[in-house]
Design a protein around this motif. Structure first.
Motif, PDB file in Angstrom:
ATOM      1  N   LEU A 102     -99.095 -11.850   0.135  1.00 21.47           N
ATOM      2  CA  LEU A 102     -98.218 -13.002  -0.074  1.00 21.47           C
ATOM      3  C   LEU A 102     -97.948 -13.215  -1.559  1.00 21.47           C
ATOM      4  CD1 LEU A 102     -96.711 -15.340   1.304  1.00 21.47           C
ATOM      5  CD2 LEU A 102     -98.807 -16.676   1.133  1.00 21.47           C
ATOM      6  N   THR A 103     -98.956 -13.040  -2.381  1.00 19.04           N
ATOM      7  CA  THR A 103     -98.771 -13.165  -3.832  1.00 19.04           C
ATOM      8  C   THR A 103     -97.786 -12.124  -4.347  1.00 19.04           C
ATOM      9  OG1 THR A 103    -101.024 -14.004  -4.066  1.00 19.04           O
ATOM     10  CG2 THR A 103     -99.971 -13.146  -6.046  1.00 19.04           C
ATOM     11  N   PHE A 109     -95.410 -10.646  -2.614  1.00 16.09           N
ATOM     12  CA  PHE A 109     -94.068 -10.980  -2.126  1.00 16.09           C
ATOM     13  C   PHE A 109     -93.436 -12.090  -2.953  1.00 16.09           C
ATOM     14  CE2 PHE A 109     -93.996  -9.382   2.555  1.00 16.09           C
ATOM     15  CZ  PHE A 109     -94.117  -8.091   2.087  1.00 16.09           C
ATOM     16  N   VAL A 110     -94.214 -13.087  -3.331  1.00 17.11           N
ATOM     17  CA  VAL A 110     -93.675 -14.174  -4.147  1.00 17.11           C
ATOM     18  C   VAL A 110     -93.247 -13.649  -5.512  1.00 17.11           C
ATOM     19  CG1 VAL A 110     -94.304 -16.314  -5.339  1.00 17.11           C
ATOM     20  CG2 VAL A 110     -94.892 -16.015  -2.934  1.00 17.11           C
ATOM     21  N   HIS A 148     -89.706 -11.906  -5.672  1.00 19.29           N
ATOM     22  CA  HIS A 148     -88.469 -12.679  -5.562  1.00 19.29           C
ATOM     23  C   HIS A 148     -87.708 -12.668  -6.876  1.00 19.29           C
ATOM     24  CE1 HIS A 148     -88.495 -14.544  -1.595  1.00 19.29           C
ATOM     25  NE2 HIS A 148     -89.810 -14.452  -1.679  1.00 19.29           N
ATOM     26  N   SER A 170     -91.189 -14.793 -13.040  1.00 20.41           N
ATOM     27  CA  SER A 170     -90.561 -13.503 -12.737  1.00 20.41           C
ATOM     28  C   SER A 170     -89.998 -12.852 -13.997  1.00 20.41           C
ATOM     29  CB  SER A 170     -89.462 -13.677 -11.700  1.00 20.41           C
ATOM     30  OG  SER A 170     -88.466 -14.529 -12.196  1.00 20.41           O
ATOM     31  N   LEU A 186     -86.673 -10.393   2.384  1.00 20.10           N
ATOM     32  CA  LEU A 186     -87.862 -10.754   1.614  1.00 20.10           C
ATOM     33  C   LEU A 186     -88.206 -12.227   1.820  1.00 20.10           C
ATOM     34  CD1 LEU A 186     -89.998  -9.790  -0.398  1.00 20.10           C
ATOM     35  CD2 LEU A 186     -88.420 -10.421  -2.233  1.00 20.10           C
ATOM     36  N   ASP A 187     -87.184 -13.087   1.878  1.00 22.37           N
ATOM     37  CA  ASP A 187     -87.425 -14.508   2.142  1.00 22.37           C
ATOM     38  C   ASP A 187     -88.079 -14.702   3.508  1.00 22.37           C
ATOM     39  OD1 ASP A 187     -86.319 -15.222  -0.271  1.00 22.37           O
ATOM     40  OD2 ASP A 187     -84.362 -15.761   0.579  1.00 22.37           O
ATOM     41  N   THR A 196     -91.671 -13.458   3.519  1.00 24.50           N
ATOM     42  CA  THR A 196     -92.529 -14.378   2.783  1.00 24.50           C
ATOM     43  C   THR A 196     -92.847 -15.609   3.614  1.00 24.50           C
ATOM     44  OG1 THR A 196     -91.525 -13.606   0.721  1.00 24.50           O
ATOM     45  CG2 THR A 196     -92.771 -15.657   0.621  1.00 24.50           C
ATOM     46  N   LEU A 256     -95.248 -14.563   6.444  1.00 24.45           N
ATOM     47  CA  LEU A 256     -96.577 -14.332   5.897  1.00 24.45           C
ATOM     48  C   LEU A 256     -97.248 -15.648   5.495  1.00 24.45           C
ATOM     49  CD1 LEU A 256     -97.863 -11.590   5.733  1.00 24.45           C
ATOM     50  CD2 LEU A 256     -97.367 -11.548   3.311  1.00 24.45           C
ATOM     51  N   GLY A 257     -96.462 -16.581   4.980  1.00 24.14           N
ATOM     52  CA  GLY A 257     -97.003 -17.906   4.653  1.00 24.14           C
ATOM     53  C   GLY A 257     -97.487 -18.644   5.890  1.00 24.14           C
ATOM     54  N   TRP A 268    -100.686 -17.113   6.981  1.00 22.13           N
ATOM     55  CA  TRP A 268    -101.747 -17.550   6.084  1.00 22.13           C
ATOM     56  C   TRP A 268    -102.239 -18.940   6.480  1.00 22.13           C
ATOM     57  CZ3 TRP A 268    -102.558 -21.479   2.564  1.00 22.13           C
ATOM     58  CH2 TRP A 268    -103.591 -21.274   1.632  1.00 22.13           C
TER      59      TRP A 268
END
Length: 81
Positions: free
Chosen positions: A19-20, A22-23, A26, A34, A55-56, A59, A62-63, A66
């Motif tokens: 998750l980290t 993927f963030v 972005h 970024s 990707l959104d 994410t 996955l969030g 989590w």
């Protein structure tokens, strides 16, 4: 520690790491973390809006996974200390 708690704890570490990443993948929306990792240069290359939407969605999914793992771990720790 019981086996389900151990398995979910390991899974939580793996999901947190992914998750980290993927963030951080972005596209930057103007001067942030970024840009620190080279996000400012990626704007000149252009990006597919389909890739950004995918990707959104990944994410967000996955969030949610989590959050679900954290809630299940809280329940397991409550009932099986």
């Amino acid at each position: 520690m019981s086996v389900p708690i151990l398995v979910l704890s390991i899974l939580l570490v793996i999901v947190s790491t992914i998750l980290t990443l993927f963030v951080l993948l972005h596209k930057g929306r103007g001067g942030g973390m970024s840009d620190l990792f080279g996000g400012g240069m990626s704007t000149s290359f252009g990006g597919s809006s389909t890739a950004e939407r995918t990707l959104d969605r990944l994410t967000i999914v996955l969030g949610l996974i989590w959050i679900a793992i954290v809630v299940v771990l809280l329940v397991l720790y409550r009932w099986f200390p």
